[in-house]
Design a protein around this motif. Sequence first.
Motif, PDB file in Angstrom:
ATOM      1  N   LEU A  71       1.849   6.811  -6.839  1.00  0.00           N
ATOM      2  CA  LEU A  71       0.837   7.771  -7.269  1.00  0.00           C
ATOM      3  C   LEU A  71       1.257   9.209  -6.974  1.00  0.00           C
ATOM      4  N   LYS A  72       2.117   9.412  -5.993  1.00  0.00           N
ATOM      5  CA  LYS A  72       2.578  10.761  -5.675  1.00  0.00           C
ATOM      6  C   LYS A  72       3.693  11.240  -6.590  1.00  0.00           C
ATOM      7  N   ARG A 117       0.825  -1.205   0.000  1.00  0.00           N
ATOM      8  CA  ARG A 117       0.000   0.000   0.000  1.00  0.00           C
ATOM      9  C   ARG A 117       0.864   1.262   0.000  1.00  0.00           C
ATOM     10  N   SER A 118       1.907   1.271   0.793  1.00  0.00           N
ATOM     11  CA  SER A 118       2.796   2.442   0.814  1.00  0.00           C
ATOM     12  C   SER A 118       3.520   2.609  -0.505  1.00  0.00           C
ATOM     13  N   LEU A 151       1.069   4.266  -2.881  1.00  0.00           N
ATOM     14  CA  LEU A 151       0.905   5.694  -2.620  1.00  0.00           C
ATOM     15  C   LEU A 151       2.117   6.484  -3.080  1.00  0.00           C
ATOM     16  N   GLU A 152       3.288   5.931  -2.887  1.00  0.00           N
ATOM     17  CA  GLU A 152       4.494   6.620  -3.359  1.00  0.00           C
ATOM     18  C   GLU A 152       4.514   6.712  -4.881  1.00  0.00           C
TER      19      GLU A 152
END
Length: 461
Positions: free
Chosen positions: A83-84, A76-77, A80-81
């Motif tokens: 997508l950022k 999950r992390s 998110l990284e």
Amino acid sequence: MDDTLEMPTAAPKPDAAQATEEDEHSSGDEDQGPDWTKIPGLNVARPIIPKRGEKDFEPIAQGGSGLQRHVLDRSRSAMLEALKSTRTISHKSVSHAIWYPGLSRAHVTVARGIHFANMGHSVARPSTGLMDEKKVQKRLELLPEEALYLVERGTMYCWTATDLLLRETPHLDDMEGIPMSVQQAYAQMIGCCDLSFEKYQVYAYLKRLGYVVTRARPPSLDYPIPSPYPKPARARTSVLGKLYESLSTVLARVARIFTNGLGWWRPIRSSRWLHHNMSNLSLYKSLRFLPSGHSTPLHIQPTPDAPPSSYQIFYHLYKPSTPFKKTAPPPPDFSIVVVNARTTSMPTISELTQLFGELPELPPPAPRKRVSFAQQKLAAASTKLPPKALPAPDSSLSTIVRAWLSLPSWVSPKSRNATRPPNPFPSLKMGNKTVVIAAVDAGTISFFRFGQGVFTEWPMA
């Protein structure tokens, strides 16, 4: 941790060949999620979409173990990284535009790429020269949905026009206003020029599929409109041809009385001269006790204080294979109506009649030719041979009189028309008018085709 994970096992590890074979027989990208931890690097110039990984465990109602939660949190992390990460594009392929809120248009100052082959239109706007002289120049402008689509996919920079003095910014010498982000573009362009969020979703979805999408109602006088549908050409008949057809029809009717008009299986043939023309079409028409046809007015009349209908044609759609010219668009392949499925009910008969009243009649579909493989080989061989000169048809007056006086031409008119009758089912399936309704339900787009039937024009005898 799980006991099964802590217990030692003597099972050998699969070799590389066996793992490759298992990967080939697996379901692949369809039912597996992407493994974000296998991204080569998040700070690369062009992020790469990762391949889908394998599921290590299945979700259970009691919750996973510590190792499973650790693996899930790590994935999950990593997602998110990823997508950022900043999406980048080459400055040599990006376009530039200025958004004018008062005009609800985006002026393209730098046009790059193939998108402008079927997007945008030329508009004559007054511009101020060096000597404060106002000149009328043509410039390329985009509608709100066109500008928002290019900004969202990252192929165009957009600025908001302003009269304020902007300070010099490094590496932004060509800035022509206040830069807009994608969120600001959504906030300013949605709602302009009758553009709703549902209509933009349909536009972006069709554009990603390769279709050419234009407005059905021109928002300005400079917007190009499609040409009308070509009317079916009628064959011109000379005076001698009309005289020949009328006399042959009369003689054929007289001959039909003496040949097959007295049969007991066709009793209507003997009384057709006494009671109109008792053909199959007239029989079906006489059996109707309700008026039929789309020319008959509806008994339901709309009330004057009724709100305007949501079923209005908003887009014209062209297939990717249709030759499209931006300055002179051809007749559209489809007409699109966009509605919100959660706030709009099913169309009524009055709304469908109003929609079909705006559409032109389409020609009947061409019959589908089924050619066998032997016929294809024969046609390919015949194209290699030189064509033979066909004799010119004899259209003299003696030939026409001789054909008219010939007995088989008016005794048996069926032998004269050797062409096969058209198949009515393609026309009954498509209709003479077609409209496509796009229903948007919280981002999910569904397309429904409505057609105006032609059952009264095809007697099913």
